[in-house]
Design an enzyme around this catalytic site. Structure first.
Site: not given
Ligand code: HXC
Length: 257
Positions: A65, A108, A111, A131
Site C-alpha cells: 500500500a 498489500g 495480499e 507492515e
Molecule cells: C510508497 C513506495 C513504496 C510504498 C517503495 N516506494 N515502496 N512508496 N509506498 N509501499 C517508493 C520509494 O519511496 C521510492 O520513491 C521508490 O518507490 C523506490 O523505492 P526504493 O526504496 O528507493 O527502492 P529500493 O531501495 O530498491 O527498495 C525496494 C523496497 C523498498 C525494498 C521494496 O522500497 C521498501 O521497503 N518499500 C516498502 C515496502 C513495504 O513496507 N510495504 C508494505 C506497505 S504497508 P522515492 O520518491 O521516495 O525515492 C501495506 C499495508 C497493506 O502494504 C494494508 C492496507 C489495508
C-alpha cells in the site's frame, strides 16, 4: 477508458492488467484500486474475455500500500473510508484471475497477489508482509490468506519478523503454483490464461467457484456443493461438445454456453 496507474490490453481472449507506477514500485493507492477494479469489471462484462492476468514490472509487482498516502491517515479516516476494503471486490470477479509476480510483492502487493486465483512467480519474486516494520500489521488479508496458504508457522514468521520469502520458498510452501525465469513470466502467464480461456467459460467459472468454496465451508458441505455443481454441468452445451469431441477423437469447439 484512460487510466493513470495501470495499462490495460486484450490479447486474444485474455485481459491483461499491468500495474504502472514505476517511480513508486507500483505502490497501491486509492487510484490504483479504483482503476484495477474498473478494468476487472470491464473484462468481467466482456464476452470476448475468458481469463485475466494481473502483473507489475520486473522489479516490482507491488511494493505494498502507498505508505506516503497512509502516513498522515487518522483512525477515523481509515475507519470511515473502510480503507482498502474495496480490494475485496476482486474476490467477486467470477472469471479466473492470475497474478504474474516478478520482483517485490510486499504488504498489500502480496495480499493483492493472494486475492487472485493463483500466482505464477518469476524466479526473482520476493513475497513479504513487512507492515510490522512500519508499526502496523497486514490489513488486506495477509494475516488470513497467507496463513491458509502457507500455514501458521511461516505466516507468523513473515508477519512478525517482516522477512521476505523468495520464489523457491514460495513454491515449496504452496503460495505460488509455479516459478518461471523472469524473462518468460508474461509469456507463461499469458499461455496459462490462454489455455484456461480456450475451455468452456461456464465450466471454468463453476470450477473456480467450487475451489473457492473450500475456504468458506466444511468438507462435507463443500463436497455436496461440488457434486451439485458437477451435476448441473450436464445442462451445458459444452459438456455435450467436450465429451462428444473426446469420443469422436477431435478437438472440442466450446460455445461457452
Ligand atoms: C510508497 C513506495 C513504496 C510504498 C517503495 N516506494 N515502496 N512508496 N509506498 N509501499 C517508493 C520509494 O519511496 C521510492 O520513491 C521508490 O518507490 C523506490 O523505492 P526504493 O526504496 O528507493 O527502492 P529500493 O531501495 O530498491 O527498495 C525496494 C523496497 C523498498 C525494498 C521494496 O522500497 C521498501 O521497503 N518499500 C516498502 C515496502 C513495504 O513496507 N510495504 C508494505 C506497505 S504497508 P522515492 O520518491 O521516495 O525515492 C501495506 C499495508 C497493506 O502494504 C494494508 C492496507 C489495508
Amino acid at each position: 477508458m484512460a487510466y493513470e496507474t495501470i495499462l490495460v490490453e486484450t490479447r486474444a481472449r485474455v485481459g491483461l492488467i499491468t500495474l504502472n507506477r514505476p517511480k513508486a514500485l507500483n505502490a497501491l493507492n486509492t487510484t490504483v484500486l479504483a482503476e484495477v477494479m474498473a478494468a476487472l469489471e470491464a473484462f468481467e462484462a466482456d464476452a470476448g474475455v475468458g481469463a485475466i492476468v494481473i502483473t507489475g514490472s520486473e522489479k516490482a509487482f507491488a511494493a505494498g500500500a502507498d505508505i506516503k498516502q497512509m502516513q498522515s491517515m487518522s483512525y477515523v479516516d481509515a475507519f470511515m473510508a473502510d480503507f482498502f476494503a474495496g480490494w475485496e471486490a476482486l474476490s467477486r470477479i467470477r472469471k479466473p484471475v492470475i497474478a504474474a509476480v516478478a520482483g517485490y510483492a510486499l504488504g498489500g502487493g502480496c495480499e493483492l497477489a493472494m486475492m487472485c486465483d493463483f500466482i505464477i512467480a518469476a524466479d526473482n519474486a520476493k513475497f513479504g508482509q513487512p507492515e510490522i516494520t512500519l508499526g502496523v500489521m497486514p490489513g488486506m488479508g495477509g494475516s488470513q490468506r497467507l496463513t491458509r496458504f502457507v500455514g501458521k508457522s511461516k505466516a507468523m514468521d513473515m508477519c512478525l519478523t517482516g522477512r521476505m520469502m523468495d520464489a523457491e520458498e514460495a513454491e515449496r510452501s504452496g503460495l505460488v503454483s509455479r516459478v518461471v525465469p523472469a524473462g518468460e513470466l508474461i509469456e507463461e502467464a499469458l499461455a496459462a490464461a490462454t489455455k484456461i480461456a480456450s475451455f468452456s467459460l461456464p465450466a471454468v467459472m463453476m470450477a473456480k467457484e467450487a475451489v473457492n468454496r473450500s475456504y468458506e465451508t466444511t468438507l462435507s458441505e463443500g463436497l455436496r456443493f461440488e457434486r451439485r455443481v458437477f451435476h448441473s454441468m450436464f445442462a451445458l452445451d459444452d459438456q455435450t461438445e467436450g465429451m462428444s469431441a473426446f469420443v469422436e477423437k477431435r478437438t472440442p469447439n466450446f460455445r461457452n454456453r
